[in-house]
Design a protein around this motif. Structure first.
Motif, PDB file in Angstrom:
ATOM      1  N   ILE A 190     -71.146  64.294 165.286  1.00 24.44           N
ATOM      2  CA  ILE A 190     -71.970  64.136 164.105  1.00 24.44           C
ATOM      3  C   ILE A 190     -71.235  64.625 162.864  1.00 24.44           C
ATOM      4  O   ILE A 190     -71.432  64.126 161.762  1.00 24.44           O
ATOM      5  CB  ILE A 190     -73.301  64.909 164.286  1.00 24.44           C
ATOM      6  N   LYS A 191     -70.336  65.608 163.042  1.00 23.49           N
ATOM      7  CA  LYS A 191     -69.637  66.209 161.918  1.00 23.49           C
ATOM      8  C   LYS A 191     -68.435  65.384 161.442  1.00 23.49           C
ATOM      9  O   LYS A 191     -67.784  65.741 160.480  1.00 23.49           O
ATOM     10  CB  LYS A 191     -69.150  67.608 162.302  1.00 23.49           C
ATOM     11  N   MET A 192     -68.128  64.295 162.107  1.00 16.94           N
ATOM     12  CA  MET A 192     -66.897  63.570 161.817  1.00 16.94           C
ATOM     13  C   MET A 192     -66.867  63.013 160.402  1.00 16.94           C
ATOM     14  O   MET A 192     -65.802  62.780 159.842  1.00 16.94           O
ATOM     15  CB  MET A 192     -66.691  62.441 162.831  1.00 16.94           C
ATOM     16  N   THR A 193     -68.030  62.776 159.778  1.00 16.46           N
ATOM     17  CA  THR A 193     -68.039  62.206 158.441  1.00 16.46           C
ATOM     18  C   THR A 193     -67.869  63.257 157.360  1.00 16.46           C
ATOM     19  O   THR A 193     -67.691  62.924 156.201  1.00 16.46           O
ATOM     20  CB  THR A 193     -69.354  61.447 158.203  1.00 16.46           C
ATOM     21  N   ALA A 194     -67.930  64.548 157.694  1.00 19.84           N
ATOM     22  CA  ALA A 194     -67.736  65.603 156.719  1.00 19.84           C
ATOM     23  C   ALA A 194     -66.264  65.651 156.301  1.00 19.84           C
ATOM     24  O   ALA A 194     -65.378  65.263 157.051  1.00 19.84           O
ATOM     25  CB  ALA A 194     -68.165  66.942 157.308  1.00 19.84           C
ATOM     26  N   PRO A 195     -65.982  66.106 155.073  1.00 16.90           N
ATOM     27  CA  PRO A 195     -64.584  66.187 154.620  1.00 16.90           C
ATOM     28  C   PRO A 195     -63.756  67.076 155.540  1.00 16.90           C
ATOM     29  O   PRO A 195     -64.235  68.098 156.038  1.00 16.90           O
ATOM     30  CB  PRO A 195     -64.711  66.801 153.216  1.00 16.90           C
ATOM     31  N   LEU A 196     -62.506  66.683 155.752  1.00 17.73           N
ATOM     32  CA  LEU A 196     -61.629  67.502 156.585  1.00 17.73           C
ATOM     33  C   LEU A 196     -61.286  68.789 155.860  1.00 17.73           C
ATOM     34  O   LEU A 196     -61.062  68.783 154.638  1.00 17.73           O
ATOM     35  CB  LEU A 196     -60.340  66.736 156.903  1.00 17.73           C
ATOM     36  N   PRO A 197     -61.238  69.917 156.560  1.00 22.39           N
ATOM     37  CA  PRO A 197     -60.866  71.176 155.908  1.00 22.39           C
ATOM     38  C   PRO A 197     -59.441  71.111 155.394  1.00 22.39           C
ATOM     39  O   PRO A 197     -58.559  70.505 156.010  1.00 22.39           O
ATOM     40  CB  PRO A 197     -61.026  72.208 157.024  1.00 22.39           C
ATOM     41  N   ARG A 198     -59.194  71.737 154.244  1.00 21.18           N
ATOM     42  CA  ARG A 198     -57.878  71.727 153.625  1.00 21.18           C
ATOM     43  C   ARG A 198     -57.379  73.155 153.451  1.00 21.18           C
ATOM     44  O   ARG A 198     -58.150  74.117 153.540  1.00 21.18           O
ATOM     45  CB  ARG A 198     -57.929  71.000 152.262  1.00 21.18           C
ATOM     46  N   LEU A 199     -56.097  73.296 153.210  1.00 17.62           N
ATOM     47  CA  LEU A 199     -55.489  74.609 153.021  1.00 17.62           C
ATOM     48  C   LEU A 199     -55.484  74.978 151.545  1.00 17.62           C
ATOM     49  O   LEU A 199     -55.211  74.130 150.693  1.00 17.62           O
ATOM     50  CB  LEU A 199     -54.056  74.622 153.550  1.00 17.62           C
ATOM     51  N   THR A 200     -55.757  76.232 151.253  1.00 13.91           N
ATOM     52  CA  THR A 200     -55.609  76.714 149.891  1.00 13.91           C
ATOM     53  C   THR A 200     -54.123  76.885 149.574  1.00 13.91           C
ATOM     54  O   THR A 200     -53.261  76.825 150.466  1.00 13.91           O
ATOM     55  CB  THR A 200     -56.315  78.063 149.711  1.00 13.91           C
ATOM     56  N   GLU A 206     -58.671  71.875 161.634  1.00 16.87           N
ATOM     57  CA  GLU A 206     -59.389  73.130 161.822  1.00 16.87           C
ATOM     58  C   GLU A 206     -58.511  74.161 162.534  1.00 16.87           C
ATOM     59  O   GLU A 206     -58.525  75.346 162.198  1.00 16.87           O
ATOM     60  CB  GLU A 206     -60.683  72.898 162.596  1.00 16.87           C
ATOM     61  N   ALA A 207     -57.726  73.704 163.511  1.00 15.40           N
ATOM     62  CA  ALA A 207     -56.828  74.627 164.216  1.00 15.40           C
ATOM     63  C   ALA A 207     -55.757  75.187 163.285  1.00 15.40           C
ATOM     64  O   ALA A 207     -55.281  76.313 163.480  1.00 15.40           O
ATOM     65  CB  ALA A 207     -56.177  73.916 165.402  1.00 15.40           C
ATOM     66  N   LEU A 208     -55.381  74.428 162.266  1.00 18.15           N
ATOM     67  CA  LEU A 208     -54.328  74.854 161.351  1.00 18.15           C
ATOM     68  C   LEU A 208     -54.792  75.898 160.342  1.00 18.15           C
ATOM     69  O   LEU A 208     -53.971  76.469 159.614  1.00 18.15           O
ATOM     70  CB  LEU A 208     -53.758  73.643 160.601  1.00 18.15           C
ATOM     71  N   GLN A 209     -56.083  76.173 160.275  1.00 20.24           N
ATOM     72  CA  GLN A 209     -56.592  77.122 159.300  1.00 20.24           C
ATOM     73  C   GLN A 209     -56.084  78.538 159.535  1.00 20.24           C
ATOM     74  O   GLN A 209     -56.077  79.368 158.625  1.00 20.24           O
ATOM     75  CB  GLN A 209     -58.129  77.113 159.298  1.00 20.24           C
ATOM     76  N   ASP A 210     -55.636  78.847 160.774  1.00 17.42           N
ATOM     77  CA  ASP A 210     -55.173  80.214 161.035  1.00 17.42           C
ATOM     78  C   ASP A 210     -53.731  80.450 160.603  1.00 17.42           C
ATOM     79  O   ASP A 210     -53.221  81.563 160.688  1.00 17.42           O
ATOM     80  CB  ASP A 210     -55.347  80.574 162.513  1.00 17.42           C
ATOM     81  N   GLY A 211     -53.056  79.385 160.140  1.00 15.29           N
ATOM     82  CA  GLY A 211     -51.719  79.543 159.584  1.00 15.29           C
ATOM     83  C   GLY A 211     -50.595  79.660 160.583  1.00 15.29           C
ATOM     84  O   GLY A 211     -49.472  80.008 160.211  1.00 15.29           O
ATOM     85  N   ASN A 212     -50.858  79.353 161.856  1.00 15.42           N
ATOM     86  CA  ASN A 212     -49.824  79.503 162.890  1.00 15.42           C
ATOM     87  C   ASN A 212     -49.265  78.178 163.380  1.00 15.42           C
ATOM     88  O   ASN A 212     -48.670  78.117 164.454  1.00 15.42           O
ATOM     89  CB  ASN A 212     -50.389  80.294 164.074  1.00 15.42           C
ATOM     90  N   GLY A 213     -49.438  77.128 162.612  1.00 11.17           N
ATOM     91  CA  GLY A 213     -48.872  75.839 162.997  1.00 11.17           C
ATOM     92  C   GLY A 213     -49.745  75.081 163.970  1.00 11.17           C
ATOM     93  O   GLY A 213     -50.803  75.541 164.395  1.00 11.17           O
ATOM     94  N   ILE A 214     -49.304  73.865 164.311  1.00 12.50           N
ATOM     95  CA  ILE A 214     -50.061  73.017 165.220  1.00 12.50           C
ATOM     96  C   ILE A 214     -49.864  73.513 166.646  1.00 12.50           C
ATOM     97  O   ILE A 214     -48.748  73.501 167.166  1.00 12.50           O
ATOM     98  CB  ILE A 214     -49.604  71.548 165.125  1.00 12.50           C
TER      99      ILE A 214
END
Length: 411
Positions: free
Chosen positions: A17-27, A297-305
């Motif tokens: 259901i959440k697939m249409t929400a904007p993808l999270p981005r990095l600051t 979403e996994a990339l939000q922690d800053g440790n790469g893919i």
């Protein structure tokens, strides 16, 4: 018949259901941290057209997968020789005769690792150490199990491994002897005893013994895949955990303590713990989350893919390439490999990275219906064989040779 509240790994859930929400981005700050540069440098990349940003009232944001592609491209550029011997990477080189990577192939003492995956793990270890198998004493297993049982219920895989190691060490009054015979006895105690201390059944086949800790009665393809993973994970160049083991051995720590040092270095998001992180990513995709969303979403922690890219390989990690063909035969193998294919397509297109062993391990535990953190346990049990080989090699070197000198750079 299952009740309507039950679901399996492939069932549709709220993630769809959440697939249409904007993808999270990095600051900008997250992007700078991922690239290990100052924020000013990030904006310099933008001005040169190397990175793209979006601006709103809250500031600049960046596409996480584009940042990862840029990071991987920077890693592929050959590092210049540092102007000073204590600047840059690597800071040192240690000679080893255990493992080597040549032409993108992993070798153990000159033999291709992938050629050994059909042999029992214990047999490969006996060959690598040149030491006959000695099973762990029941008293030692009992001590280790008691320490593990005292942990809180929320303790993770690495917590249980450290606890078991402490139990085995405490039961061994002769552990301080650094002879080859004692080292190999300790190594076999850990390899044969850890699966049982963690809840598995004793068995000559160490892969089967380990799997019974999670899935008694698992079919043969699961045992075969876990055995192959254990063999492929024995050693890999000089990982930080392996170097930690050698540093401890250089100070003549006993084998349990040296393995403990290795475990401390391994329990980090950029080493063995990445296997569990990757397993969670794959689980999200299997449960219906769009691969691009799961990755960002996994990339939000800053440790790469997690599960992709390795600096020692120009293409796919040789260990992953050897393990993937065994996974389709697992109980949930077909669905798992479909999720792997979808992840690979996105990462290859957006970040130009290929799978590493963490993705293959994640696919193994998913396809075998094992818990996510089983990936870390499999990794550690396999790598103990390599750590012991390196500890023995370091015992043969002059003591304290790996004690570095500090260079004062303060005021």
């Amino acid at each position: 018949m299952r009740s309507v509240c039950e679901h399996d790994r492939d069932s549709v859930n709220v993630d769809r259901i959440k697939m249409t929400a904007p993808l999270p981005r990095l600051t900008a700050a997250q992007t700078a941290a991922r690239l290990d540069v100052k924020p000013e440098t990030v904006y310099a990349y933008v001005s040169r057209g190397l990175l793209h940003r979006e601006r709103d009232a809250h500031g600049s944001t960046f596409d996480a997968l584009e940042v990862e592609a840029f990071a991987s491209g920077r890693r592929r550029v050959a590092a210049r020789t540092p102007a000073h011997p204590t600047v840059g990477m690597p800071l040192g080189v240690v000679q080893t005769d255990v493992a080597d990577i040549e032409d993108d192939e992993l070798l153990y003492r000159g033999r291709r690792a992938r050629d050994l995956i059909d042999r029992p793990f214990a047999e490969v270890v006996a060959w690598l150490w040149d030491a006959e198998r000695l099973d762990a004493p029941d008293t030692a297993i009992g001590s280790a199990r008691a320490v593990v049982d005292a942990l809180p219920l929320h303790a993770g895989a690495m917590d249980r491994l450290r606890a078991a190691l402490t139990g085995f060490a405490a039961d061994d009054p002769l552990r301080h002897d650094t002879s080859a015979a004692t080292l190999h006895r300790i190594g076999w105690t850990l390899l044969t005893g850890l699966p049982v201390a963690l809840g598995g059944d004793p068995h000559p086949d160490l892969a089967r013994s380990l799997v019974t800790a999670w899935a008694p009665g698992a079919p043969a393809p699961v045992i075969d895949a876990v055995n192959a993973a254990l063999v492929l994970l024995i050693d890999h160049d000089l990982a930080v955990s392996t170097f930690a083991a050698r540093v401890a051995a250089s100070a003549r720590a006993d084998a349990y303590a040296a393995v403990g040092a290795a475990l401390g270095a391994a329990d980090s998001p950029l080493h063995i713990s990445a296997a569990t992180r990757t397993a969670r990513l794959l689980t999200r995709v299997r449960r219906g989350m769009d691969p691009e969303r799961a990755l960002t979403e996994a990339l939000q922690d800053g440790n790469g893919i997690p599960g992709f890219g390795h600096p020692l390989y120009r293409d796919i990690d040789d260990r992953a390439d050897a393990l993937f063909p065994l996974l389709g035969a697992l109980p949930d193998g077909e669905g798992t490999m479909d999720a792997v294919a979808r992840l690979r397509a996105v990462v290859s297109d957006r970040a130009r990275l290929q799978p590493n062993i963490d993705l293959a391990l994640a696919a193994l535990v998913s396809g075998a219906r094992l818990p996510d953190d089983a990936a870390s346990t499999i990794f550690v049990l396999g790598r103990i064989a390599g750590w012991v080989a390196h500890i023995g090699a370091e015992y043969a070197e002059p003591a304290m040779r790996l004690r570095p000198r500090g260079e004062y750079v303060g005021p």
